[in-house]
Design a protein around this motif. Sequence first.
Motif, short mmCIF file in Angstrom:
data_model
loop_
_atom_site.label_atom_id
_atom_site.label_comp_id
_atom_site.label_asym_id
_atom_site.label_seq_id
_atom_site.Cartn_x
_atom_site.Cartn_y
_atom_site.Cartn_z
N THR A 7 4.39 6.36 -3.30
CA THR A 7 5.55 6.52 -2.42
C THR A 7 5.01 7.04 -1.10
O THR A 7 4.24 8.01 -1.06
N ARG A 9 5.70 7.15 3.52
CA ARG A 9 6.62 6.98 4.64
C ARG A 9 5.96 6.10 5.69
O ARG A 9 4.81 6.33 6.06
N THR A 10 6.67 5.10 6.16
CA THR A 10 6.14 4.17 7.14
C THR A 10 6.20 4.78 8.53
O THR A 10 6.76 5.87 8.72
N GLY A 13 9.53 5.86 9.83
CA GLY A 13 10.20 6.91 9.10
C GLY A 13 10.82 6.50 7.79
O GLY A 13 11.35 7.35 7.06
N LEU A 15 11.08 5.12 3.82
CA LEU A 15 10.34 5.33 2.58
C LEU A 15 9.95 4.00 1.96
O LEU A 15 10.74 3.04 1.98
N LYS A 16 8.76 3.96 1.41
CA LYS A 16 8.27 2.74 0.78
C LYS A 16 7.63 3.09 -0.56
O LYS A 16 6.78 3.98 -0.63
N SER A 38 2.16 7.42 5.64
CA SER A 38 2.10 8.85 5.33
C SER A 38 2.38 9.02 3.85
O SER A 38 3.52 8.85 3.38
N ILE A 40 3.16 10.30 0.25
CA ILE A 40 3.93 11.36 -0.40
C ILE A 40 3.43 11.57 -1.83
O ILE A 40 3.20 12.70 -2.26
#
Length: 398
Positions: A7, A9-10, A13, A15-16, A38, A40
């Motif tokens: 998981t 953050r692109t 901003g 979530l992916k 980024s 998680i």
Amino acid sequence: MPTFTYTARTSNGGLKSATVDAPSRDDAVAQLRRQRLSIIKVDESKATPQTTGGSITMRDIVIFTRQFSTMINAGLPLVQALDILARQSENKALTAVVRQVVFDVESGNTVADAMRKHPKAFSDLYTNMVAAGEAGGILDTILNRLAVFMEKNDALLRKVKGAMIYPTVILCVAALCVVILLWKVIPVFAGMFGSVGVELPLPTQIVIGLSGLLNRYWWAFIGGMAGLAFFIKQYYGTAPGRLVIDRVLLKVPVLGDVLRKSAVSRFTRTLGTLISSGVSILDGLEITARTSGNRVVQDAIMDSRASIAGGDTIAGPLQKSEVFPPMVISMIAVGEQTGGLDEMLTKIADFYDDEVDAAVSALLSLLEPIMIVFLGVVVGGMIVAMYLPIFDMVNTVR
């Protein structure tokens, strides 16, 4: 290769959550950071890994190559194009290979170097042409040439294999008929003749003798055939054995003509494609020799390579091999002199593709009557041999 669920953050901003294949968790993290994500959470997937078994066919590689060429030509980045191909491929083995290629390319390797790690999917010819395309900035053009080459080469192989299916099936049917007759039918006749006590003609005695041998020593027949097949396979696996068998095959009437013409077509098309794609002629000859499929042709090509390395021409050693027709030698010599060897080789390949069609048709036309006569002589001869004593008994009664 392990699969990791992550998981992140692109850059905008969002979530992916997705999966990534990597040798270790650290490699997975590094791969995600190169994508400017980024992170998680990254965990190794506990689900049953997707099977990578199965084979990768020529058709799978042709479709992959054509789609890859189209995406590169449309301006998609290499990694993105490969990632799309990995996700949409229906062949699980190819999907696993392409994902590993994606990982290696993201790690800093060239596409060609990444593909070289998977020789079962990408041949030396394929990776060398891809390397030449990357170096020249014409990867999309090279991939398109590769797809055309593989389609024509695959069609050529299918023609030659197709020509061998008919006689193989007929021979198997004939062998099965003979075994059934000797194993089940002939013993019935032998018992009948034994109870009558009639003197048997020589052909009948031979057939009954063969039947007795098969019923008594069937295990020896099976072991002998298996041993012979194993010996031939092992002998063909040696360099001298392969040379002898390939030379004999080239001298077989009609079949040798098909094999010779298909070898010429494959050699000229492969070398022509490599040279036109920017691969050096010495590397091209070495790759072509390894993919020739016939040891006699391979030796002739390697002799040509040595000749070129020594400052000579290709045509001389090819002529000495007595495999290549005079027309081919002359056209190659002209191509060398004019500097248009790749174009000349492609023209020869196109011509010999049609010649292979004609040779296969001639082979099938000749084999059909030969197989019919063979079946008639073997099976019909055995039946006649068993009826000869019956004819003698009828004549005696009269």
